[in-house]
Design an enzyme around this catalytic site. Structure first.
Site, PDB file in Angstrom:
ATOM      1  N   ALA A 123      -0.343   5.159   0.912  1.00  0.00           N
ATOM      2  CA  ALA A 123       0.277   5.864   2.041  1.00  0.00           C
ATOM      3  C   ALA A 123       0.852   7.203   1.566  1.00  0.00           C
ATOM      4  CB  ALA A 123       1.363   4.999   2.680  1.00  0.00           C
ATOM      5  N   GLY A 130       0.804  -1.239   0.000  1.00  0.00           N
ATOM      6  CA  GLY A 130       0.000   0.000   0.000  1.00  0.00           C
ATOM      7  C   GLY A 130       0.824   1.270   0.000  1.00  0.00           C
ATOM      8  N   ASP A 156      -6.871   0.395   0.884  1.00  0.00           N
ATOM      9  CA  ASP A 156      -5.544   0.932   1.195  1.00  0.00           C
ATOM     10  C   ASP A 156      -5.639   2.342   1.773  1.00  0.00           C
ATOM     11  OD1 ASP A 156      -5.002  -1.336  -0.268  1.00  0.00           O
ATOM     12  OD2 ASP A 156      -3.278  -0.476  -1.292  1.00  0.00           O
TER      13      ASP A 156
END
Ligand code: PMV
Length: 289
Positions: free
Chosen positions: A81, A77, A123
């Site tokens: 992020a 992810g 995510d």
């Protein structure tokens, strides 16, 4: 200038199926991405479509510096992020007053656009809020955090999430009688897992099944399966591909005192191991001091 960080994530269950409104369980993990944004009239943000979209969506210009502890293109992810931390840093640097829910929603739209319309909010939700989430039909529900011992194995085979999502879409279109029952079985595994979140032994068995189902829809990789087997042989409760697959990472759910041994086995088979656990904190401001 302001710096924000956001955690990576692992899918415990349900990747790919979540793209089709089925449930998934994901958890924020410790390696983080750090993003520093500085006001300015000129744009300095390289070629990342995610970062470009963040500045465009927020309607500002500026420069950005990224320091990532998360390997990119590996199913942990990192793009979400980066997107979440960038939006939060822009929001703070320019005093735009957006709340966290809004930022998570914008981040999801950006991911979805870059992934050509096929993405789940998993995510971006996990990165924004931290902890553990049950995602279904595009909605997120927070779960009580669990103190799982996880070992991640990076196959070092880079993958492309959009491409893997496209592969499943093609299989679904060309062979619905093969693909749809597997996606339903993944849903079954995720729903069963919801009953046993406190029971790592049972969860491990369900992870093993989920791994086989991901292989069945063509998102496995021989290196990932080798790392999964190495983890199981050395005492993991269970192990599976995590994220889009076709490379990237696997995760093993392990007894606490087996973590090092399992990480060692992953390294023997040429993977990079990360011993980790839940990160209950989502996106946060860092001290620039
Ligand atoms: O490779 P990752 O960690 O971005 O995982 C993608 C997970 C998918 O279910 C395949 C796509 C999605 O948007 O949920």
């Amino acid at each position: 200038m302001t710096t924000w960080s956001a955690p990576g994530k692992v899918f415990l269950f349900g990747e790919h199926a979540v793209v089709y409104g089925k449930p998934g369980i994901a958890m924020a993990i410790k390696p983080r991405v750090y993003v520093t944004v500085r006001k300015g009239n000129q744009s300095h943000y390289g070629k990342s479509p995610y970062i470009e979209a963040c500045f465009k969506e927020m309607g500002v210009r500026g420069s950005i510096y990224i320091n990532s502890q998360l390997p990119s293109s590996s199913g942990l992810g990192s793009s979400a992020a980066v997107t979440v931390a960038t939006l939060a840093a822009i929001n703070d640097e320019y005093n735009l007053g957006r709340n966290l829910e809004e930022l998570a929603d914008i981040a999801f739209l950006i991911e979805k656009n870059v992934q050509k319309g096929r993405a789940s909010p998993t995510d971006t939700s996990v990165s924004a809020f931290g902890g553990m989430f049950f995602i279904t039909e595009g909605r997120r529900r927070r779960l009580a955090p669990q103190n799982y011992n996880l070992v991640i194995g990076n196959s070092m085979v880079s993958h492309n999430t959009s491409r893997m999502v496209e592969l499943v879409a093609e299989l679904k279109k060309n062979n619905p009688d093969i693909c749809n029952p597997v996606l339903e079985a993944i849903e079954g595994v995720t729903m069963e897992a919801m009953k046993y979140l406190h029971d790592p032994q049972r969860l491990g068995k369900l992870m093993d099944i989920n791994h086989a189902l991901l292989d069945a829809i063509g998102v496995g990789h021989p290196v990932l399966t080798r790392l999964v087997l190495a983890a199981r042989v050395t005492g993991a409760y269970g192990a599976k591909t995590t994220g889009a697959g076709g490379g990237g990472c696997m995760i093993a759910l392990t007894p606490k005192n087996f973590r090092n041994r399992i990480a060692g086995a992953i390294e023997v088979f040429d993977g990079r191991a990360i011993i980790t656990s839940i990160d209950t904190e989502g996106v946060r401001k860092e001290n620039d001091g």
